[in-house]
Design an enzyme around this catalytic site. Structure first.
Site, PDB file in Angstrom:
ATOM      1  N   LYS A 182      65.224  53.623 115.178  1.00 32.16           N
ATOM      2  CA  LYS A 182      66.621  54.009 114.972  1.00 32.16           C
ATOM      3  C   LYS A 182      67.327  52.997 114.049  1.00 32.16           C
ATOM      4  O   LYS A 182      66.780  51.903 113.789  1.00 32.16           O
ATOM      5  CB  LYS A 182      67.307  54.101 116.340  1.00 32.16           C
ATOM      6  CG  LYS A 182      66.706  55.207 117.234  1.00 32.16           C
ATOM      7  CD  LYS A 182      67.399  55.276 118.586  1.00 32.16           C
ATOM      8  CE  LYS A 182      66.849  56.411 119.431  1.00 32.16           C
ATOM      9  NZ  LYS A 182      67.513  56.511 120.746  1.00 32.16           N
ATOM     10  N   TYR A 220      68.583  66.502 118.394  1.00 30.24           N
ATOM     11  CA  TYR A 220      69.062  66.241 119.757  1.00 30.24           C
ATOM     12  C   TYR A 220      69.739  67.469 120.370  1.00 30.24           C
ATOM     13  O   TYR A 220      70.601  67.307 121.236  1.00 30.24           O
ATOM     14  CB  TYR A 220      70.031  65.058 119.746  1.00 30.24           C
ATOM     15  CG  TYR A 220      69.356  63.689 119.702  1.00 30.24           C
ATOM     16  CD1 TYR A 220      68.393  63.325 120.662  1.00 30.24           C
ATOM     17  CD2 TYR A 220      69.696  62.756 118.739  1.00 30.24           C
ATOM     18  CE1 TYR A 220      67.791  62.066 120.634  1.00 30.24           C
ATOM     19  CE2 TYR A 220      69.088  61.491 118.715  1.00 30.24           C
ATOM     20  CZ  TYR A 220      68.142  61.160 119.670  1.00 30.24           C
ATOM     21  OH  TYR A 220      67.547  59.912 119.655  1.00 30.24           O
ATOM     22  N   PHE A 264      78.075  61.748 125.679  1.00 34.84           N
ATOM     23  CA  PHE A 264      77.732  60.740 124.664  1.00 34.84           C
ATOM     24  C   PHE A 264      77.195  61.358 123.369  1.00 34.84           C
ATOM     25  O   PHE A 264      76.879  60.631 122.416  1.00 34.84           O
ATOM     26  CB  PHE A 264      76.720  59.731 125.229  1.00 34.84           C
ATOM     27  CG  PHE A 264      75.436  60.353 125.732  1.00 34.84           C
ATOM     28  CD1 PHE A 264      74.399  60.675 124.867  1.00 34.84           C
ATOM     29  CD2 PHE A 264      75.269  60.610 127.091  1.00 34.84           C
ATOM     30  CE1 PHE A 264      73.220  61.245 125.326  1.00 34.84           C
ATOM     31  CE2 PHE A 264      74.082  61.177 127.565  1.00 34.84           C
ATOM     32  CZ  PHE A 264      73.064  61.500 126.683  1.00 34.84           C
ATOM     33  N   ARG A 273      55.643  56.914 125.317  1.00 34.05           N
ATOM     34  CA  ARG A 273      56.845  56.758 126.158  1.00 34.05           C
ATOM     35  C   ARG A 273      56.732  55.510 127.039  1.00 34.05           C
ATOM     36  O   ARG A 273      57.713  54.816 127.258  1.00 34.05           O
ATOM     37  CB  ARG A 273      57.040  58.000 127.046  1.00 34.05           C
ATOM     38  CG  ARG A 273      57.398  59.268 126.291  1.00 34.05           C
ATOM     39  CD  ARG A 273      58.822  59.308 125.813  1.00 34.05           C
ATOM     40  NE  ARG A 273      59.793  59.305 126.876  1.00 34.05           N
ATOM     41  CZ  ARG A 273      61.084  59.602 126.707  1.00 34.05           C
ATOM     42  NH1 ARG A 273      61.549  59.930 125.507  1.00 34.05           N
ATOM     43  NH2 ARG A 273      61.919  59.558 127.717  1.00 34.05           N
ATOM     44  N   ASN A 289      69.351  51.719 121.722  1.00 34.86           N
ATOM     45  CA  ASN A 289      68.029  51.473 122.310  1.00 34.86           C
ATOM     46  C   ASN A 289      66.864  51.539 121.311  1.00 34.86           C
ATOM     47  O   ASN A 289      65.720  51.742 121.686  1.00 34.86           O
ATOM     48  CB  ASN A 289      67.805  52.354 123.544  1.00 34.86           C
ATOM     49  CG  ASN A 289      67.771  53.819 123.222  1.00 34.86           C
ATOM     50  OD1 ASN A 289      67.911  54.214 122.061  1.00 34.86           O
ATOM     51  ND2 ASN A 289      67.577  54.653 124.235  1.00 34.86           N
ATOM     52  N   HIS A 306      63.074  56.049 119.183  1.00 39.94           N
ATOM     53  CA  HIS A 306      62.917  57.384 119.782  1.00 39.94           C
ATOM     54  C   HIS A 306      61.432  57.703 119.918  1.00 39.94           C
ATOM     55  O   HIS A 306      60.635  57.339 119.050  1.00 39.94           O
ATOM     56  CB  HIS A 306      63.567  58.452 118.884  1.00 39.94           C
ATOM     57  CG  HIS A 306      63.174  59.849 119.277  1.00 39.94           C
ATOM     58  ND1 HIS A 306      63.807  60.535 120.288  1.00 39.94           N
ATOM     59  CD2 HIS A 306      62.172  60.658 118.845  1.00 39.94           C
ATOM     60  CE1 HIS A 306      63.219  61.718 120.433  1.00 39.94           C
ATOM     61  NE2 HIS A 306      62.220  61.821 119.571  1.00 39.94           N
ATOM     62  N   GLU A 347      59.683  68.411 116.973  1.00 44.09           N
ATOM     63  CA  GLU A 347      60.296  67.293 116.230  1.00 44.09           C
ATOM     64  C   GLU A 347      59.525  66.992 114.940  1.00 44.09           C
ATOM     65  O   GLU A 347      60.122  66.747 113.899  1.00 44.09           O
ATOM     66  CB  GLU A 347      60.354  66.059 117.132  1.00 44.09           C
ATOM     67  CG  GLU A 347      61.370  66.241 118.259  1.00 44.09           C
ATOM     68  CD  GLU A 347      61.317  65.154 119.341  1.00 44.09           C
ATOM     69  OE1 GLU A 347      62.033  65.292 120.332  1.00 44.09           O
ATOM     70  OE2 GLU A 347      60.558  64.177 119.179  1.00 44.09           O
TER      71      GLU A 347
HETATM   72  P1  DAT Z   1      65.127  59.198 125.390  1.00 44.62           P
HETATM   73  O1  DAT Z   1      65.570  58.675 124.035  1.00 44.62           O
HETATM   74  O2  DAT Z   1      64.569  58.104 126.252  1.00 44.62           O
HETATM   75  O3  DAT Z   1      64.202  60.384 125.289  1.00 44.62           O
HETATM   76  P2  DAT Z   1      67.241  61.070 126.063  1.00 44.62           P
HETATM   77  O4  DAT Z   1      66.460  62.083 125.287  1.00 44.62           O
HETATM   78  O5  DAT Z   1      67.689  61.423 127.438  1.00 44.62           O
HETATM   79  O6  DAT Z   1      66.442  59.684 126.163  1.00 44.62           O
HETATM   80  O7  DAT Z   1      68.545  60.671 125.241  1.00 44.62           O
HETATM   81  C1  DAT Z   1      68.490  60.512 123.842  1.00 44.62           C
HETATM   82  C2  DAT Z   1      69.267  59.286 123.441  1.00 44.62           C
HETATM   83  O8  DAT Z   1      70.633  59.451 123.810  1.00 44.62           O
HETATM   84  C3  DAT Z   1      68.847  57.995 124.145  1.00 44.62           C
HETATM   85  O9  DAT Z   1      67.732  57.378 123.539  1.00 44.62           O
HETATM   86  C4  DAT Z   1      70.074  57.167 124.035  1.00 44.62           C
HETATM   87  C5  DAT Z   1      71.200  58.193 124.170  1.00 44.62           C
HETATM   88  N1  DAT Z   1      71.653  58.279 125.561  1.00 44.62           N
HETATM   89  C6  DAT Z   1      71.035  58.824 126.613  1.00 44.62           C
HETATM   90  N2  DAT Z   1      71.726  58.701 127.741  1.00 44.62           N
HETATM   91  C7  DAT Z   1      72.851  58.030 127.390  1.00 44.62           C
HETATM   92  C8  DAT Z   1      73.991  57.576 128.093  1.00 44.62           C
HETATM   93  N3  DAT Z   1      74.127  57.795 129.406  1.00 44.62           N
HETATM   94  N4  DAT Z   1      74.948  56.919 127.405  1.00 44.62           N
HETATM   95  C9  DAT Z   1      74.827  56.690 126.080  1.00 44.62           C
HETATM   96  N5  DAT Z   1      73.789  57.103 125.347  1.00 44.62           N
HETATM   97  C10 DAT Z   1      72.810  57.753 125.999  1.00 44.62           C
HETATM   98 MG    MG Z   2      64.549  62.293 124.557  1.00 43.00          MG
END
Ligand code: DAT
Ligand code: MG
Length: 161
Positions: free
Chosen positions: A13, A53, A61, A89, A116, A119, A130
């Site tokens: 990212k 997404y 968020f 993962r 974080n 991805h 994707e």
């Molecule tokens: P991941 O990236 O582990 O697959 P996800 O698909 O649930 O997680 O969410 C995509 C991204 O969105 C994640 O990497 C960071 C952001 N995100 C997820 N939950 C969040 C939250 N509670 N507050 C802020 N950003 C969040």
């Molecule tokens: Mg995800």
């Protein structure tokens, strides 16, 4: 039988790029034994990221996430190997870096869920979607000289040695 050609979509990212973590992240996947089959730097549009997404569209968020992801270039990659989606993962750690163990990418290099750094696809199905979204006929085909050393049954040690 496990699919040795399984593929996952991994993206460093904008914060991972800016913080100089590209090499470290690629190194971890490379050293594990996974095969890099596509890679490019992209400054993705908001529309592209909204598609990427789309499952999170209703989340509070979501707008912040799209803004963050479109704030600078990302390194988009496809990695291949047996169990790469699940293992990828595990290598990433939990979504929230605070819950990620040391030794994982998020556990070692970041603090907050909104930054974080990486991805990774969460299933073989989402990986396919994707990869199709980020790469159009840009996958390279080559044999890795490490393939047998990673997957072939060990050769018995000769008894005269
Ligand atoms: P991941 O990236 O582990 O697959 P996800 O698909 O649930 O997680 O969410 C995509 C991204 O969105 C994640 O990497 C960071 C952001 N995100 C997820 N939950 C969040 C939250 N509670 N507050 C802020 N950003 C969040
Ligand atoms: Mg995800």
């Amino acid at each position: 039988m496990e699919d040795k050609k399984e593929q996952t979509f991994i993206a460093i990212k904008p914060d991972g790029v800016q913080r100089g973590l590209i090499g470290e992240i690629i190194k971890r996947f490379e050293m594990k034994g996974f095969k890099l089959v596509a890679m490019k730097m992209v400054h993705a549009s908001k529309e592209h990221l909204e598609k990427h997404y789309e499952d999170l569209k209703g989340k509070p968020f979501f707008p912040t996430l799209i803004k963050y992801m479109s704030s600078g270039p990302v390194v988009a990659m496809v990695w291949e190997g047996e169990g790469v989606v699940k293992t990828g993962r595990v290598m990433l750690g939990e979504t929230n870096p605070a819950n990620s163990k040391p030794g994982t990418i998020r556990g070692d290099f970041c603090i907050n869920v909104s930054k974080n750094i990486i991805h990774g696809s969460d299933s073989v199905e989402s990986a396919k979607k994707e990869i199709a979204l980020w790469f159009k006929d840009e996958m390279v085909k080559y044999d890795s000289c490490a393939f047998d050393w990673l997957y072939q049954a060990a050769v018995p040690i000769p008894t005269d040695q």
